[in-house]
Design a protein around this motif. Structure first.
Motif, short mmCIF file in Angstrom:
data_model
loop_
_atom_site.label_atom_id
_atom_site.label_comp_id
_atom_site.label_asym_id
_atom_site.label_seq_id
_atom_site.Cartn_x
_atom_site.Cartn_y
_atom_site.Cartn_z
N GLU A 1 0.85 -1.20 0.00
CA GLU A 1 0.00 0.00 0.00
C GLU A 1 0.88 1.24 0.00
O GLU A 1 1.85 1.31 0.72
N THR B 1 -2.35 3.43 -4.17
CA THR B 1 -3.44 2.62 -3.63
C THR B 1 -4.41 3.48 -2.84
O THR B 1 -5.63 3.38 -3.01
N GLU B 2 -3.87 4.34 -1.99
CA GLU B 2 -4.73 5.20 -1.17
C GLU B 2 -5.56 6.15 -2.04
O GLU B 2 -6.77 6.28 -1.86
N THR B 3 -4.90 6.80 -2.99
CA THR B 3 -5.56 7.83 -3.78
C THR B 3 -6.49 7.27 -4.84
O THR B 3 -7.61 7.75 -5.02
N CYS C 1 -7.43 3.88 -5.33
CA CYS C 1 -8.19 2.65 -5.06
C CYS C 1 -9.09 2.78 -3.84
O CYS C 1 -10.15 2.18 -3.80
N ARG C 2 -8.65 3.53 -2.86
CA ARG C 2 -9.44 3.70 -1.64
C ARG C 2 -10.34 4.94 -1.74
O ARG C 2 -11.52 4.87 -1.48
N ARG C 3 -9.74 6.08 -2.14
CA ARG C 3 -10.52 7.32 -2.24
C ARG C 3 -11.36 7.37 -3.51
O ARG C 3 -12.31 8.13 -3.58
N SER C 4 -10.97 6.64 -4.51
CA SER C 4 -11.76 6.55 -5.74
C SER C 4 -11.75 5.08 -6.16
O SER C 4 -11.15 4.25 -5.51
N ARG C 5 -12.40 4.77 -7.24
CA ARG C 5 -12.50 3.38 -7.68
C ARG C 5 -11.85 3.20 -9.06
O ARG C 5 -12.40 2.57 -9.93
N GLN D 1 -8.87 -1.73 -8.65
CA GLN D 1 -9.12 -2.51 -7.43
C GLN D 1 -7.85 -2.45 -6.57
O GLN D 1 -6.73 -2.40 -7.10
N PRO D 2 -7.99 -2.46 -5.25
CA PRO D 2 -6.83 -2.34 -4.37
C PRO D 2 -5.72 -3.36 -4.62
O PRO D 2 -4.54 -3.02 -4.50
N ARG E 1 -1.93 -1.97 -5.22
CA ARG E 1 -0.73 -2.34 -4.47
C ARG E 1 0.40 -2.75 -5.41
O ARG E 1 1.56 -2.43 -5.18
#
Length: 119
Positions: A6, A10-12, A14-18, A21-22, A26
């Protein structure tokens, strides 16, 4: 294959937007770090970054219109990220320059350069 970790991507994305996929995000983080560490000074660096960008594009979850992320994961987003050699242009006289495009453009012959406000 590099084990993913991560990070910023990944944070920007995959987590905050789609966007991805995470599990693919990664991998992008790990590959970005490896490219910076091992190839930053290499002439292969732009080719490898291009390969990573194209790989992410093949497994994204967008409509293809200005990064409009889908509410449900697109079927292609379930595939694992796969790097491929990008198509290269023939020749050996190409070079990359890190400058603003306007600074690289010469004015048309016979016309003085017009100064414009900075963007």
């Amino acid at each position: 294959a590099l084990p993913g970790h991560e990070g910023y991507f990944t944070e920007t994305f995959c987590r905050r937007s789609r966007y991805l996929q995470p599990f693919n995000g990664r991998r992008v983080d790990a590959i970005r770090d490896a490219l910076r560490e091992d190839f930053a000074a290499s002439s292969l660096f732009p080719v490898l970054v291009t390969s990573l960008l194209e790989a992410a594009d093949r497994v994204d979850s967008t409509t293809g219109v200005q990064m409009a992320c889908l509410k449900q994961w697109a079927p292609r987003s379930h595939r694992p990220l796969e790097l491929r050699a990008p198509a290269l242009l023939p020749g050996h006289r190409h070079r990359a320059a890190r400058r603003r495009a306007r600074a690289r453009l010469a004015p048309p012959r016979g016309r003085p350069r017009v100064s414009r406000p900075a963007l």
